[in-house]
Design an enzyme around this catalytic site. Structure first.
Site, PDB file in Angstrom:
ATOM      1  N   SER A  89       1.787  -9.736  -0.922  1.00 33.15           N
ATOM      2  CA  SER A  89       1.421  -8.320  -0.781  1.00 33.15           C
ATOM      3  C   SER A  89       1.803  -7.710   0.565  1.00 33.15           C
ATOM      4  CB  SER A  89      -0.079  -8.152  -1.034  1.00 33.15           C
ATOM      5  OG  SER A  89      -0.830  -9.013  -0.199  1.00 33.15           O
ATOM      6  N   LYS A 103       0.812  -1.227   0.000  1.00 31.58           N
ATOM      7  CA  LYS A 103       0.000   0.000   0.000  1.00 31.58           C
ATOM      8  C   LYS A 103       0.848   1.280   0.000  1.00 31.58           C
ATOM      9  CE  LYS A 103      -4.409  -1.549   1.890  1.00 31.58           C
ATOM     10  NZ  LYS A 103      -4.194  -2.954   2.283  1.00 31.58           N
ATOM     11  N   GLU A 161     -10.751   7.008   4.859  1.00 30.84           N
ATOM     12  CA  GLU A 161     -11.311   6.130   5.867  1.00 30.84           C
ATOM     13  C   GLU A 161     -10.393   4.922   5.991  1.00 30.84           C
ATOM     14  OE1 GLU A 161     -12.590   6.393   2.794  1.00 30.84           O
ATOM     15  OE2 GLU A 161     -12.061   4.365   2.099  1.00 30.84           O
TER      16      GLU A 161
HETATM   17  C1  PLP Z   1      -5.032  -3.993   1.711  1.00 33.39           C
HETATM   18  C2  PLP Z   1      -4.318  -5.234   1.434  1.00 33.39           C
HETATM   19  C3  PLP Z   1      -4.711  -6.112   0.385  1.00 33.39           C
HETATM   20  C4  PLP Z   1      -5.941  -5.907  -0.448  1.00 33.39           C
HETATM   21  O1  PLP Z   1      -5.963  -4.775  -1.235  1.00 33.39           O
HETATM   22  P1  PLP Z   1      -5.764  -4.822  -2.823  1.00 33.39           P
HETATM   23  O2  PLP Z   1      -6.127  -3.451  -3.243  1.00 33.39           O
HETATM   24  O3  PLP Z   1      -6.681  -5.866  -3.372  1.00 33.39           O
HETATM   25  O4  PLP Z   1      -4.353  -5.166  -3.063  1.00 33.39           O
HETATM   26  C5  PLP Z   1      -3.931  -7.226   0.137  1.00 33.39           C
HETATM   27  N1  PLP Z   1      -2.840  -7.507   0.882  1.00 33.39           N
HETATM   28  C6  PLP Z   1      -2.447  -6.707   1.897  1.00 33.39           C
HETATM   29  C7  PLP Z   1      -1.241  -7.082   2.667  1.00 33.39           C
HETATM   30  C8  PLP Z   1      -3.171  -5.545   2.206  1.00 33.39           C
HETATM   31  O5  PLP Z   1      -2.769  -4.769   3.212  1.00 33.39           O
END
Ligand code: PLP
Length: 401
Positions: free
Chosen positions: A384, A96, A118
């Site tokens: 992610s 993010k 938010e």
């Molecule tokens: C917020 C988040 C997601 C989901 O958000 P996407 O916009 O679909 O990527 C996935 N993995 C992590 C670690 C997150 O913090």
């Protein structure tokens, strides 16, 4: 403006990717979003912006993130070679930060006074507050009162980072109410406030902007895999909530002969209210200023959603994914809570990497999928985020305490 024969699409002038996207907003807000679009187009082409942004990605976030060959997992599963794109190693522990920094820098260059958003579980709030701190702009995060109690450590983080956390006591006191509250605050002073959206969702130009900021993930991954394997991967895998980490990995490869799979959450079951499988079970409609797939009732209102991973818990989806689904370019599938929880433990034990519960969905799918493939096939999974944020919750689920 689109190059011929490319799937790396730019939206049309109204913000549509195929049938999806747009700007479904009150007419008085249209100039505000158009202004952001114009500023974005101008500012990102500017070398000052690029120098500052690239410098932050490199020395603040720690990019490029490694592309790690998961040897132990690959050997254990006995099929395709598995590489992990390590977004979990970024500063703040997830992907993010890539787009939050882009938004913060853009807001500052546009002369905005404040970033506002938010947050549900607090991950977006923390990433945005971090970006605001380093870039030097005020930050205000709206959060439901119930979430504030549940996610106390993230509330403390945001406060330490200098953000103002506004408790929301209306409705169910959760994410949905925080969205309404943040949007109401934004509408009061849209000249001075930049709305910091947390995924590839919302009205044009946000899906395009956030996608472009995240596409660094796939650009790096392509260069890295070509360097070690001297060929492109056969498959890309990523979890899908709003879709930012997935499109971040996919975008650079859309015109290549690479198969892509997005993994949604099927939660507790496929019954309405018990999952967040938007593209698998939803239908086209309107949500949060865009036309896209959503989980909706027969009145077109969003249904309640559930996932063990709060970041996947969203009834809509980025319009780019809706378009890629209709074009059959990306396959969307599901993994349930239990499978994600097993994968969370498996990656921790086998590779010594504790994944975010969101990312564990992509891992769960690779555990089912890799053994079916030949050993010369290559899969890149977008990891992610890291799972430190989830360990208390997982400990309770597994009776580890
Ligand atoms: C917020 C988040 C997601 C989901 O958000 P996407 O916009 O679909 O990527 C996935 N993995 C992590 C670690 C997150 O913090």
């Amino acid at each position: 403006m689109n190059k011929k024969n490319t799937l790396q699409t730019t939206p049309d002038k109204d913000g549509y990717f195929g049938k999806y996207g747009g700007q479904i907003i009150p007419p008085q807000l249209k100039p505000i979003f158009d202004d952001i679009n114009e500023a974005y187009t101008k500012i990102i082409a500017d070398s000052d912006f690029q120098n500052e942004y690239q410098e932050l990605l490199k020395n603040y976030v720690g990019r490029p993130s490694p592309l790690y060959f998961a040897k132990n997992l690959t050997e254990k599963l006995g099929g395709a070679k598995i590489y992990l794109k390590r977004e979990d190693l970024n500063h703040t522990g997830a992907h993010k930060i890539n787009h939050c920094l882009g938004e913060a820098l853009l807001a500052k260059k546009m002369g905005k006074k404040k970033l506002l958003a938010e947050t549900g579980a607090g991950q977006h709030g923390v990433a945005l507050a971090t970006a605001a701190a380093i870039v030097g702009i005020d930050c205000e995060i709206h959060m439901g009162e119930i979430d504030i109690v549940k996610q106390a450590p993230n509330v403390i983080r945001m406060k330490l980072l200098g953000a103002k956390v506004v408790p929301v006591s209306s409705g169910g006191k959760c994410l949905k109410d925080a969205v309404d509250s943040a949007f109401a605050a934004f509408v009061k002073d849209p000249q001075n406030i930049f709305f910091g959206i947390g995924s590839v969702v919302g009205p044009h130009p946000y899906p395009m902007m956030i996608r472009n900021f995240q596409s660094v993930v796939g650009r790096e991954a392509k260069e890295q895999i070509l360097q070690v394997e001297n060929k492109l991967p056969d498959f890309l895998l990523a979890c899908v909530g709003g879709g930012s980490n997935a499109i971040g990995l996919f975008h650079e490869f859309l015109d290549d002969k690479v198969k892509m799979i997005g993994v949604e959450s099927s939660g507790k079951s496929f019954k309405p209210g018990e999952h967040a499988a938007t593209l698998t079970l939803g239908s086209p409609g309107e949500i949060h200023g865009m036309f896209t797939y959503l989980l909706q009732n027969d009145k077109g209102e969003p249904l309640p959603v559930h996932s063990i991973a709060s970041g996947l818990d969203y009834p809509g989806i980025g319009p780019i994914h809706a378009d890629l689904k209709d074009k059959n370019r990306v396959e969307y599938t599901t993994v349930n809570d239990q499978e994600a929880l097993v994968a969370f433990q498996e990656l921790s034990k086998v590779e010594g990497i504790i994944p975010a519960l969101e990312s564990a969905h992509a891992i769960a799918y690779v555990i089912k999928f890799a053994p079916k493939l030949d050993k010369d096939k290559i899969i890149i999974v977008n990891l992610s985020g890291r799972g430190d944020k989830d360990i208390d919750f997982v400990a309770k689920q597994l009776n580890l305490t």
